[in-house]
Design a protein around this motif. Structure first.
Motif, PDB file in Angstrom:
ATOM      1  N   ALA A  74       0.837  -1.200   0.000  1.00  0.00           N
ATOM      2  CA  ALA A  74       0.000   0.000   0.000  1.00  0.00           C
ATOM      3  C   ALA A  74       0.873   1.252   0.000  1.00  0.00           C
ATOM      4  CB  ALA A  74      -0.911   0.010   1.219  1.00  0.00           C
ATOM      5  N   ILE A  75       0.455   2.248  -0.772  1.00  0.00           N
ATOM      6  CA  ILE A  75       1.069   3.580  -0.721  1.00  0.00           C
ATOM      7  C   ILE A  75       0.013   4.538  -0.189  1.00  0.00           C
ATOM      8  CG2 ILE A  75       2.143   5.457  -2.004  1.00  0.00           C
ATOM      9  CD1 ILE A  75       3.157   3.515  -4.021  1.00  0.00           C
ATOM     10  N   VAL A  76       0.318   5.212   0.921  1.00  0.00           N
ATOM     11  CA  VAL A  76      -0.647   6.116   1.543  1.00  0.00           C
ATOM     12  C   VAL A  76      -0.059   7.527   1.615  1.00  0.00           C
ATOM     13  CG1 VAL A  76      -1.679   4.279   2.911  1.00  0.00           C
ATOM     14  CG2 VAL A  76       0.149   5.640   3.903  1.00  0.00           C
ATOM     15  N   GLY A  77      -0.958   8.479   1.766  1.00  0.00           N
ATOM     16  CA  GLY A  77      -0.547   9.874   1.878  1.00  0.00           C
ATOM     17  C   GLY A  77      -1.699  10.777   1.499  1.00  0.00           C
ATOM     18  N   GLU A  78      -1.566  12.066   1.810  1.00  0.00           N
ATOM     19  CA  GLU A  78      -2.603  13.033   1.471  1.00  0.00           C
ATOM     20  C   GLU A  78      -2.684  13.234  -0.034  1.00  0.00           C
ATOM     21  OE1 GLU A  78      -2.720  16.575   4.437  1.00  0.00           O
ATOM     22  OE2 GLU A  78      -0.694  15.770   4.574  1.00  0.00           O
ATOM     23  N   SER A  79      -3.756  13.882  -0.490  1.00  0.00           N
ATOM     24  CA  SER A  79      -3.867  14.242  -1.898  1.00  0.00           C
ATOM     25  C   SER A  79      -2.673  15.118  -2.285  1.00  0.00           C
ATOM     26  CB  SER A  79      -5.167  15.007  -2.149  1.00  0.00           C
ATOM     27  OG  SER A  79      -6.281  14.182  -1.879  1.00  0.00           O
ATOM     28  N   GLY A  80      -2.071  14.817  -3.433  1.00  0.00           N
ATOM     29  CA  GLY A  80      -0.923  15.586  -3.886  1.00  0.00           C
ATOM     30  C   GLY A  80       0.408  15.047  -3.408  1.00  0.00           C
ATOM     31  N   SER A  81       0.397  13.892  -2.713  1.00  0.00           N
ATOM     32  CA  SER A  81       1.653  13.346  -2.196  1.00  0.00           C
ATOM     33  C   SER A  81       2.453  12.591  -3.253  1.00  0.00           C
ATOM     34  CB  SER A  81       1.380  12.419  -1.003  1.00  0.00           C
ATOM     35  OG  SER A  81       0.574  11.327  -1.392  1.00  0.00           O
ATOM     36  N   LYS A 118       1.103   9.724  -4.994  1.00  0.00           N
ATOM     37  CA  LYS A 118       0.691   8.323  -5.070  1.00  0.00           C
ATOM     38  C   LYS A 118       0.229   7.940  -6.482  1.00  0.00           C
ATOM     39  CE  LYS A 118      -2.688   8.616  -2.101  1.00  0.00           C
ATOM     40  NZ  LYS A 118      -2.793  10.090  -2.051  1.00  0.00           N
ATOM     41  N   SER A 119      -0.751   8.680  -6.995  1.00  0.00           N
ATOM     42  CA  SER A 119      -1.312   8.335  -8.303  1.00  0.00           C
ATOM     43  C   SER A 119      -0.314   8.570  -9.425  1.00  0.00           C
ATOM     44  CB  SER A 119      -2.592   9.143  -8.562  1.00  0.00           C
ATOM     45  OG  SER A 119      -3.618   8.760  -7.663  1.00  0.00           O
ATOM     46  N   VAL A 120       0.512   9.595  -9.297  1.00  0.00           N
ATOM     47  CA  VAL A 120       1.526   9.853 -10.328  1.00  0.00           C
ATOM     48  C   VAL A 120       2.535   8.708 -10.381  1.00  0.00           C
ATOM     49  CG1 VAL A 120       3.375  11.420 -11.079  1.00  0.00           C
ATOM     50  CG2 VAL A 120       1.241  12.351 -10.174  1.00  0.00           C
ATOM     51  N   THR A 121       2.827   8.112  -9.226  1.00  0.00           N
ATOM     52  CA  THR A 121       3.700   6.939  -9.193  1.00  0.00           C
ATOM     53  C   THR A 121       3.079   5.809 -10.007  1.00  0.00           C
ATOM     54  OG1 THR A 121       4.566   7.509  -7.003  1.00  0.00           O
ATOM     55  CG2 THR A 121       4.788   5.212  -7.696  1.00  0.00           C
ATOM     56  N   ALA A 122       1.774   5.579  -9.814  1.00  0.00           N
ATOM     57  CA  ALA A 122       1.076   4.521 -10.549  1.00  0.00           C
ATOM     58  C   ALA A 122       1.077   4.788 -12.051  1.00  0.00           C
ATOM     59  CB  ALA A 122      -0.356   4.401 -10.040  1.00  0.00           C
ATOM     60  N   LEU A 123       0.778   6.029 -12.441  1.00  0.00           N
ATOM     61  CA  LEU A 123       0.747   6.371 -13.862  1.00  0.00           C
ATOM     62  C   LEU A 123       2.131   6.273 -14.489  1.00  0.00           C
ATOM     63  CD1 LEU A 123      -1.708   9.421 -13.740  1.00  0.00           C
ATOM     64  CD2 LEU A 123      -2.191   7.119 -14.586  1.00  0.00           C
ATOM     65  N   SER A 124       3.163   6.563 -13.699  1.00  0.00           N
ATOM     66  CA  SER A 124       4.543   6.425 -14.190  1.00  0.00           C
ATOM     67  C   SER A 124       4.857   4.968 -14.497  1.00  0.00           C
ATOM     68  CB  SER A 124       5.537   6.974 -13.161  1.00  0.00           C
ATOM     69  OG  SER A 124       5.309   8.341 -12.898  1.00  0.00           O
ATOM     70  N   MET A 143       3.940   8.359   1.773  1.00  0.00           N
ATOM     71  CA  MET A 143       4.536   9.416   0.944  1.00  0.00           C
ATOM     72  C   MET A 143       4.067  10.790   1.412  1.00  0.00           C
ATOM     73  SD  MET A 143       4.569   7.960  -2.993  1.00  0.00           S
ATOM     74  CE  MET A 143       5.497   9.405  -3.576  1.00  0.00           C
ATOM     75  N   TYR A 144       4.971  11.753   1.275  1.00  0.00           N
ATOM     76  CA  TYR A 144       4.631  13.141   1.592  1.00  0.00           C
ATOM     77  C   TYR A 144       5.417  14.041   0.643  1.00  0.00           C
ATOM     78  CZ  TYR A 144       3.696  17.413   4.259  1.00  0.00           C
ATOM     79  OH  TYR A 144       3.276  18.674   4.629  1.00  0.00           O
ATOM     80  N   CYS A 145       4.712  14.899  -0.089  1.00  0.00           N
ATOM     81  CA  CYS A 145       5.337  15.828  -1.036  1.00  0.00           C
ATOM     82  C   CYS A 145       6.279  15.116  -2.006  1.00  0.00           C
ATOM     83  CB  CYS A 145       6.070  16.942  -0.289  1.00  0.00           C
ATOM     84  SG  CYS A 145       4.968  18.092   0.557  1.00  0.00           S
ATOM     85  N   GLY A 146       5.836  13.983  -2.518  1.00  0.00           N
ATOM     86  CA  GLY A 146       6.597  13.294  -3.551  1.00  0.00           C
ATOM     87  C   GLY A 146       7.693  12.383  -3.065  1.00  0.00           C
ATOM     88  N   LYS A 147       7.942  12.358  -1.742  1.00  0.00           N
ATOM     89  CA  LYS A 147       9.013  11.534  -1.201  1.00  0.00           C
ATOM     90  C   LYS A 147       8.457  10.436  -0.295  1.00  0.00           C
ATOM     91  CE  LYS A 147      13.131  14.482  -1.282  1.00  0.00           C
ATOM     92  NZ  LYS A 147      13.927  13.497  -2.051  1.00  0.00           N
ATOM     93  N   ILE A 148       9.177   9.331  -0.212  1.00  0.00           N
ATOM     94  CA  ILE A 148       8.852   8.297   0.770  1.00  0.00           C
ATOM     95  C   ILE A 148       9.414   8.750   2.114  1.00  0.00           C
ATOM     96  CG2 ILE A 148       9.310   5.923   1.499  1.00  0.00           C
ATOM     97  CD1 ILE A 148       9.428   5.149  -1.466  1.00  0.00           C
ATOM     98  N   VAL A 149       8.548   8.837   3.129  1.00  0.00           N
ATOM     99  CA  VAL A 149       9.007   9.253   4.455  1.00  0.00           C
ATOM    100  C   VAL A 149       9.059   8.084   5.433  1.00  0.00           C
ATOM    101  CG1 VAL A 149       8.273  11.648   4.166  1.00  0.00           C
ATOM    102  CG2 VAL A 149       6.694   9.988   5.185  1.00  0.00           C
ATOM    103  N   GLU A 150       8.350   6.981   5.097  1.00  0.00           N
ATOM    104  CA  GLU A 150       8.393   5.813   5.977  1.00  0.00           C
ATOM    105  C   GLU A 150       7.966   4.578   5.191  1.00  0.00           C
ATOM    106  OE1 GLU A 150       7.157   4.494  10.541  1.00  0.00           O
ATOM    107  OE2 GLU A 150       6.589   6.462   9.759  1.00  0.00           O
ATOM    108  N   GLU A 151       8.547   3.434   5.553  1.00  0.00           N
ATOM    109  CA  GLU A 151       8.182   2.159   4.943  1.00  0.00           C
ATOM    110  C   GLU A 151       8.373   1.046   5.964  1.00  0.00           C
ATOM    111  OE1 GLU A 151       9.663  -0.885   1.399  1.00  0.00           O
ATOM    112  OE2 GLU A 151      10.206   1.234   1.278  1.00  0.00           O
TER     113      GLU A 151
END
Length: 328
Positions: A36-43, A45-51, A226-234
């Protein structure tokens, strides 16, 4: 290992500047795993999937990094080669089933198109496969409902159709982007149970993208925050929920209402706002909202470090690279 992202960065070149939607992220997905990838809108997540899917539209582009699927870099494949993978070996359930389904095509025609394209079967065989998949995802009277148009189905049914379409060619990797958004709790539970059963049946990996931590706790094996385009925890899902390390993750978990909490205290809220992606502050992008922010946090971006298999991007744990660390 089925999929590996290596230092992936995706950006959008706008008139006002460049937005780094995904900023130097790396992770792996194993066969049969639900990540799972979690985070607020704009973090990001979806751009990672589309990439990963190769579906970015201009002005978006992959600036750097690799997307390795079974030893081949998807970034280096032609559109024709990617089309052979999309909907076949790698499939995706999109956020909005009503806008993702063609409103003027019958359900059966939309699912059959993918089957005929990738599985090289006759239309008769494709129709039989379509009805089988609709039945598999729990649509009653599948043979009759296959003739329906999307507007004739409820939101939950359309989500099941999207799932049937994504699974029709038995993919090795399913990307589910907010599969339970805008669905009531009962339908959410049914969709999650469906994804879990399909994972078991087809032995596929699932990349689950969501902002709902309740969904994550029910379905995921491992979690990336994710937060602001970066992974902050896993971490694995149990560790993340019982011993969160990053202040952002702690805040997200504290913001979840607890059914057994009968106190009259207001629900916790992370202070401040997500920074403007066109004007990112120096240092840690969470520093303005963090209760543990130090002067160093406003100048430097912490590295993602590993502590007992738990990854975290925070200066609070720099002294604890060796040995165990308990959550705050």
């Amino acid at each position: 290992m089925l999929l590996e992202l290596k230092n992936l960065s995706t950006e959008f070149k706008l008139k006002r500047g460049i937005v780094k939607a995904v900023d130097d992220i790396s992770f792996t997905i194993d066969k049969g795993e639900i990540l799972a990838i979690v985070g607020e809108s704009g973090s990001g997540k979806s751009v990672t999937a589309l990439s990963i899917m190769g579906l970015l539209q201009k002005p978006g582009r992959i600036a750097s990094g690799e997307i390795i699927y079974k030893s081949q870099d998807l970034n280096k494949l032609s559109q024709k080669e990617l089309q052979k993978l999309r909907g076949n070996r790698i499939s995706m359930i999109f956020q909005e089933p009503m806008t993702s389904l063609n409103p003027v095509w019958r359900i059966k025609d939309q699912i059959m198109e993918s089957i005929v394209t990738h599985m090289q079967v006759s239309k008769k065989e494709a129709l039989a496969r379509t009805i089988e998949m609709l039945d598999t995802v729990g649509i009653p009277s599948a043979a009759e409902r296959a003739n329906d148009y999307p507007h004739q189905m409820s939101g939950g049914m359309r989500q099941r159709v999207m799932t049937a379409m994504a699974l029709a060619c038995e993919p090795e990797l399913l990307i589910a982007d907010e599969p339970t958004t805008a669905l009531d709790v009962t339908i959410q539970a049914q969709i999650l149970e469906l994804l879990y059963r399909m994972r078991e049946k087809f032995h596929m990996a699932v990349l689950l993208i969501t902002h709902d931590l309740g969904v994550v706790s029910e379905a995921a094996d491992r979690v990336i925050v994710m937060y602001c385009g970066k992974i902050v925890e896993e971490a694995d899902v149990r560790t993340l929920f019982t011993h969160p390390l990053h202040p952002y993750t702690v805040g997200l978990l504290q913001s979840i209402p607890q059914i057994d909490d009968d106190s009259d205290q207001r629900l916790y809220m992370i202070k401040g706002m997500v920074p403007n992606p066109l004007n990112m502050p120096p240092g840690c992008s969470f520093s303005d909202r963090c209760d543990h922010s130090m002067e160093r946090c406003t100048r430097e971006m912490p590295e993602l470090q590993v502590i007992d298999g738990h990854k975290v991007r925070c200066f609070l744990y720099e002294e604890a690279k060796e040995g165990g660390v308990s959550g705050k």
